[in-house]
Write a protein that holds these residues in place. Structure first.
Motif, PDB file in Angstrom:
ATOM      1  N   GLU A  14     -84.197  10.408   8.297  1.00 58.95           N
ATOM      2  CA  GLU A  14     -83.905  11.099   9.547  1.00 58.95           C
ATOM      3  C   GLU A  14     -83.253  12.455   9.346  1.00 58.95           C
ATOM      4  N   TYR A  15     -82.409  12.582   8.310  1.00 55.58           N
ATOM      5  CA  TYR A  15     -81.654  13.821   8.119  1.00 55.58           C
ATOM      6  C   TYR A  15     -82.147  14.643   6.922  1.00 55.58           C
ATOM      7  N   ALA A  16     -83.379  14.400   6.500  1.00 55.66           N
ATOM      8  CA  ALA A  16     -83.929  15.134   5.363  1.00 55.66           C
ATOM      9  C   ALA A  16     -84.001  16.629   5.644  1.00 55.66           C
ATOM     10  N   ASP A  17     -84.364  17.007   6.871  1.00 54.18           N
ATOM     11  CA  ASP A  17     -84.546  18.418   7.225  1.00 54.18           C
ATOM     12  C   ASP A  17     -83.433  18.920   8.141  1.00 54.18           C
ATOM     13  N   VAL A  18     -82.253  18.332   8.003  1.00 51.25           N
ATOM     14  CA  VAL A  18     -81.182  18.659   8.947  1.00 51.25           C
ATOM     15  C   VAL A  18     -80.767  20.127   8.877  1.00 51.25           C
ATOM     16  N   LEU A  19     -80.900  20.761   7.715  1.00 54.68           N
ATOM     17  CA  LEU A  19     -80.518  22.174   7.606  1.00 54.68           C
ATOM     18  C   LEU A  19     -81.425  23.069   8.455  1.00 54.68           C
TER      19      LEU A  19
ATOM     20  N   ILE B 175     -75.157  25.259  13.359  1.00 58.65           N
ATOM     21  CA  ILE B 175     -74.176  25.915  12.495  1.00 58.65           C
ATOM     22  C   ILE B 175     -74.249  25.267  11.127  1.00 58.65           C
ATOM     23  N   ALA B 176     -74.354  26.057  10.069  1.00 57.09           N
ATOM     24  CA  ALA B 176     -74.389  25.540   8.701  1.00 57.09           C
ATOM     25  C   ALA B 176     -73.237  26.158   7.915  1.00 57.09           C
ATOM     26  N   VAL B 177     -72.395  25.314   7.348  1.00 60.98           N
ATOM     27  CA  VAL B 177     -71.230  25.766   6.586  1.00 60.98           C
ATOM     28  C   VAL B 177     -71.472  25.453   5.116  1.00 60.98           C
ATOM     29  N   ASP B 178     -71.613  26.478   4.283  1.00 60.71           N
ATOM     30  CA  ASP B 178     -71.904  26.309   2.859  1.00 60.71           C
ATOM     31  C   ASP B 178     -70.610  26.475   2.060  1.00 60.71           C
ATOM     32  N   LEU B 179     -70.182  25.403   1.400  1.00 60.59           N
ATOM     33  CA  LEU B 179     -68.910  25.394   0.670  1.00 60.59           C
ATOM     34  C   LEU B 179     -69.103  25.443  -0.838  1.00 60.59           C
ATOM     35  N   ARG B 180     -70.330  25.628  -1.303  1.00 62.16           N
ATOM     36  CA  ARG B 180     -70.623  25.460  -2.730  1.00 62.16           C
ATOM     37  C   ARG B 180     -70.006  26.538  -3.607  1.00 62.16           C
TER      38      ARG B 180
ATOM     39  N   CYS C 145     -72.095  20.872   0.306  1.00 60.63           N
ATOM     40  CA  CYS C 145     -71.541  21.127  -1.024  1.00 60.63           C
ATOM     41  C   CYS C 145     -72.600  20.707  -2.029  1.00 60.63           C
ATOM     42  N   ALA C 146     -72.226  20.515  -3.266  1.00 61.56           N
ATOM     43  CA  ALA C 146     -73.222  20.192  -4.294  1.00 61.56           C
ATOM     44  C   ALA C 146     -73.683  18.737  -4.199  1.00 61.56           C
ATOM     45  N   GLY C 147     -72.732  17.807  -4.367  1.00 59.09           N
ATOM     46  CA  GLY C 147     -73.099  16.395  -4.395  1.00 59.09           C
ATOM     47  C   GLY C 147     -72.934  15.669  -3.080  1.00 59.09           C
ATOM     48  N   GLY C 148     -72.194  16.250  -2.143  1.00 62.55           N
ATOM     49  CA  GLY C 148     -72.015  15.618  -0.842  1.00 62.55           C
ATOM     50  C   GLY C 148     -70.923  14.576  -0.786  1.00 62.55           C
ATOM     51  N   ARG C 149     -70.164  14.417  -1.874  1.00 62.29           N
ATOM     52  CA  ARG C 149     -69.164  13.354  -1.937  1.00 62.29           C
ATOM     53  C   ARG C 149     -67.745  13.839  -1.654  1.00 62.29           C
ATOM     54  N   HIS C 150     -67.470  15.140  -1.809  1.00 62.43           N
ATOM     55  CA  HIS C 150     -66.109  15.639  -1.720  1.00 62.43           C
ATOM     56  C   HIS C 150     -65.936  16.678  -0.607  1.00 62.43           C
ATOM     57  N   ARG C 151     -66.331  17.928  -0.876  1.00 60.24           N
ATOM     58  CA  ARG C 151     -66.063  19.027   0.048  1.00 60.24           C
ATOM     59  C   ARG C 151     -66.779  18.856   1.385  1.00 60.24           C
ATOM     60  N   ALA C 152     -68.075  18.606   1.341  1.00 60.18           N
ATOM     61  CA  ALA C 152     -68.841  18.505   2.580  1.00 60.18           C
ATOM     62  C   ALA C 152     -68.361  17.332   3.429  1.00 60.18           C
ATOM     63  N   ALA C 153     -68.123  16.184   2.800  1.00 64.62           N
ATOM     64  CA  ALA C 153     -67.710  14.998   3.548  1.00 64.62           C
ATOM     65  C   ALA C 153     -66.316  15.161   4.138  1.00 64.62           C
ATOM     66  N   THR C 154     -65.386  15.722   3.349  1.00 65.08           N
ATOM     67  CA  THR C 154     -64.022  15.913   3.855  1.00 65.08           C
ATOM     68  C   THR C 154     -63.991  16.871   5.032  1.00 65.08           C
TER      69      THR C 154
END
Length: 304
Positions: free
Chosen positions: A169-174, A179-184, A246-255
């Motif tokens: 469902e969220y494969a093409d969410v970007l 609004i897209a926030v890029d933290l990488r 973020c890169a892996g989706g486990r830290h920055r993006a999720a927080t």
């Protein structure tokens, strides 16, 4: 240890607990993996229960009175969280049922209170017979189900760009993001700090503290909240999708997704834990329906 492994172990030993949103959780989780709602541990038998239950599901011991109140006083759950558990996933305009096909109803209004008289909160529904009724029956995931859900006002999705090959469902969410926030690039990656941090996720306080202590991160989130408010002020009532990356989706993006959910939901107390109480105050009267989705949080650590 990943969420899937912990959950499988918990289910095998019959120690997993189920949240009102329908998600199952390991007993070590003090809030729901999917919706972040808190749990409470029975003082009598130690069983972990979803906060929607007023009695222990194992020994029927009552939820302690101190479970409701102000966290600053050491309590576990605010009134807003308690009401959130009672209302569950129900939204105005949505259709639900509480047992069988003949009990389907549409939600007309939700008064979250607190009201001066009993009941402290109230929901108004209309059944297929056309009759409108008022009650304060809490959502029970063992009995209730969603028939037709209305879209959230704001959907916040965290993604890891190293998982852009995902399907679903969220494969093409970007491509669909308002609004897209890029933290990488601009914010440090907890993955690179230590092996121990690499194995943790945003469900761990150490990760949330590390991300939120990064210089500039609160400014970015405050600005994003202003963007959301700006879009909501426009003449269109179309739903808004916010994607944190973020890169892996486990830290920055999720927080940051968790922090934004607290802000946009108007939960000042929860937002204060992220240092964003002032931003949340601008949303307290809006009563927005906010959905949080972690697309890649529980995927395996990516070697890089």
């Amino acid at each position: 240890m990943t969420y899937e492994i912990e959950l499988a172990t918990a289910k095998a030993t019959r120690t997993a607990w189920s949240c009102s949103c329908g998600a199952d959780n390991p007993p070590t989780y003090d809030c729901c993996h999917d919706c972040q709602r808190p749990s409470w541990a029975c003082a009598n038998c130690g069983t972990v229960n979803a906060s929607v239950w007023s009695q222990c599901q194992e020994c029927e011991n009552s939820i302690p009175a101190e479970a409701l109140g102000d966290r600053d006083e050491g309590y576990e759950m605010t009134y807003e969280e308690f009401i959130g558990l009672q209302v569950g996933p129900r939204r105005i305009g949505g259709w639900y049922d509480h047992g069988d096909a003949t009990s389907e109803y549409e939600v007309l209004a939700i008064d979250r209170g607190p009201r001066e008289q009993w009941p402290t909160w109230q929901i108004t529904v209309r059944g297929k017979d056309g009759q409108a009724r008022e009650h304060c029956t809490g959502w029970d995931p063992r009995r209730d189900r969603i028939v037709a859900q209305t879209p959230a006002d704001v959907t916040i999705v965290s993604v890891g760009r190293l998982h852009d090959d995902v399907e679903g469902e969220y494969a093409d969410v970007l491509q669909e993001a308002t609004i897209a926030v890029d933290l990488r690039v601009h914010f440090r990656d907890p993955h690179s700090l230590s092996q121990e941090m690499r194995e943790l996720t945003a469900h761990d306080q150490a990760v949330r503290d590390t991300v939120m202590s990064t210089p500039g991160i609160r400014d970015v989130l405050s600005a994003t909240a202003l963007q959301i408010a700006g879009y909501l002020a426009g003449p269109s009532s179309a739903p808004i999708t916010v994607v944190t990356q973020c890169a892996g989706g486990r830290h920055r993006a999720a927080t940051t997704a968790m922090a934004l959910r607290a802000v946009v939901s108007g939960d000042v107390e929860q937002a204060a834990a992220y240092g964003l109480a002032d931003s949340a105050k601008t949303f307290t009267e809006r009563r927005l329906v906010v959905e949080l989705v972690h697309r890649d949080l529980d995927k395996a650590v990516v070697d890089r």
